[in-house]
Design a protein around this motif. Structure first.
Motif, PDB file in Angstrom:
ATOM      1  N   ARG A 161       0.889  -1.099   0.061  1.00  0.00           N
ATOM      2  CA  ARG A 161       0.002  -0.271  -0.005  1.00  0.00           C
ATOM      3  C   ARG A 161       0.927   1.110   0.025  1.00  0.00           C
ATOM      4  NH1 ARG A 161      -5.199  -0.748   1.413  1.00  0.00           N
ATOM      5  NH2 ARG A 161      -5.227   1.428   2.423  1.00  0.00           N
ATOM      6  N   LYS A 166      -6.585   6.637   8.505  1.00  0.00           N
ATOM      7  CA  LYS A 166      -6.553   5.326   8.451  1.00  0.00           C
ATOM      8  C   LYS A 166      -6.239   4.536   7.181  1.00  0.00           C
ATOM      9  CE  LYS A 166      -9.115   4.069  12.514  1.00  0.00           C
ATOM     10  NZ  LYS A 166     -10.486   4.006  12.861  1.00  0.00           N
ATOM     11  N   SER A 167      -7.035   4.927   5.839  1.00  0.00           N
ATOM     12  CA  SER A 167      -6.901   4.342   4.663  1.00  0.00           C
ATOM     13  C   SER A 167      -5.553   4.922   3.882  1.00  0.00           C
ATOM     14  CB  SER A 167      -8.084   4.467   3.873  1.00  0.00           C
ATOM     15  OG  SER A 167      -8.556   5.479   3.876  1.00  0.00           O
ATOM     16  N   SER A 217      -1.925   3.003   7.267  1.00  0.00           N
ATOM     17  CA  SER A 217      -2.145   1.585   6.680  1.00  0.00           C
ATOM     18  C   SER A 217      -1.122   1.366   5.738  1.00  0.00           C
ATOM     19  CB  SER A 217      -3.456   0.980   6.307  1.00  0.00           C
ATOM     20  OG  SER A 217      -3.932   2.060   5.251  1.00  0.00           O
ATOM     21  N   ASP A 250       2.539   0.833   3.683  1.00  0.00           N
ATOM     22  CA  ASP A 250       3.759   0.119   4.117  1.00  0.00           C
ATOM     23  C   ASP A 250       5.076   0.799   3.516  1.00  0.00           C
ATOM     24  OD1 ASP A 250       2.936  -0.680   1.807  1.00  0.00           O
ATOM     25  OD2 ASP A 250       4.270  -2.535   1.721  1.00  0.00           O
ATOM     26  N   LYS A 299       7.329   2.454   8.823  1.00  0.00           N
ATOM     27  CA  LYS A 299       7.039   2.795   7.422  1.00  0.00           C
ATOM     28  C   LYS A 299       8.238   2.579   6.599  1.00  0.00           C
ATOM     29  CE  LYS A 299       2.719   3.608   8.688  1.00  0.00           C
ATOM     30  NZ  LYS A 299       1.744   2.540   8.543  1.00  0.00           N
TER      31      LYS A 299
END
Ligand code: ATP
Length: 270
Positions: A71, A159-160, A164, A166, A186
């Motif tokens: 992501r 959050k999205s 979330s 990487d 991250k």
């Protein structure tokens, strides 16, 4: 905007300043953003106002990370929106296309507005600039998560989006937030003209380059990687030594300063 003749030797730099001043007027860029830009310009002078080979190598590894990520998220602030909304759109679009063709489960390259000097009006204005340019799915207006270890509005994120992700691309970021993102596990890609900045040192991969030059270089390098296997990309990422690259960039600056001769400093030559 002031009418700057394209023949002016500092045309690109003056245009960038104009765009930022306009950004402040339009409520996109913060006043502190103007000072941050000035620090960047000073380093660009030292680098010779060009993309160094080190930045291109870093862009290749950054492209590999963006193609491999589960992501990936790009964090955008007021300077980035004022200077490079078009380049943000082109990068988002191309990385998305390449991720689709590689069969990635979640191919989107999410763009999120994150501000150091956050005001809701500014987030709204930046979101609009990005959307008008064609950037899709812009997050940031309704933050519902926090970056651990940061206080106040600087910590807000989605959050999205960043929460979330990487892999997070931070084209221009303050050192605190860059360090906090790394501490949050991250994988951080930074673009920063100052090789000594905490942001540059905290990132896993740093493009020591000017933002509007650097974003298209990531696109070019991603295109070069189109048919490379996941395994090849992964080995590029694990083999990357960011501190060694920063040392090479500092060496470039130092060589440039010591090799500048009196002829180049002669007023006739300016
Ligand atoms: P740090 O907190 O990372 O140690 P800093 O305090 O200089 O460094 P800020 O003032 O938050 O960081 O951000 C400015 C940074 O952004 C500077 O390092 C500057 O080099 C960089 N910068 C500004 N404009 C550009 C640009 N157009 N392209 C690339 N980098 C830029």
């Amino acid at each position: 905007m002031t009418d700057i003749p394209s023949s002016h030797p500092r045309y690109a730099s003056l245009k960038a300043r104009e765009r930022l001043v306009e950004g402040v007027r339009a409520g996109i860029t913060s006043q502190a953003g103007l000072i941050a830009h000035g620090r960047g310009e000073a380093y660009d002078y030292l680098l010779g106002e060009r993309t160094l080979e080190e930045a291109r190598e870093a862009a290749r590894v950054a492209a590999a990370m963006l193609l491999l990520a589960d992501r990936p998220v790009m964090s955008v602030n007021g300077n980035v929106a004022a200077l490079a909304a078009k380049q943000v759109k082109e990068l988002q679009e191309r990385i998305h296309e390449l991720r689709v063709s590689r069969g990635m489960k979640e191919p989107a390259f999410v763009v999120e507005v994150n501000l150091f000097h956050r005001t809701e009006d500014r987030v709204k204005a930046i979101t609009k600039v990005l959307r008008d340019q064609g950037v899709v799915g812009v997050l940031g207006e309704q933050p519902n998560a926090r970056v651990p270890g940061l206080d106040h509005a600087r910590a807000l994120c989605s959050k999205s989006g960043v929460a979330s992700a990487d892999v997070v691309l931070i084209p221009l970021e303050d050192g605190d937030r860059a360090e906090a993102l790394r501490a949050w596990d991250k994988h951080v890609i930074a673009i920063d003209l100052n090789p000594l900045a905490r942001t540059s040192r905290a990132a896993h991969v740093t493009l020591v380059d000017e933002l509007t030059r650097a974003l298209p270089v990531i696109v070019e390098e991603a295109n070069e990687l189109e048919h490379r296997s996941q395994r090849t990309l992964a080995s590029m990422v694990t083999g990357w030594d960011n501190p060694a690259m920063l040392v090479r960039v500092l060496g470039r600056i130092s060589d440039r300063l010591t090799s500048l001769g009196a002829d180049q400093l002669d007023p006739e030559g300016i």
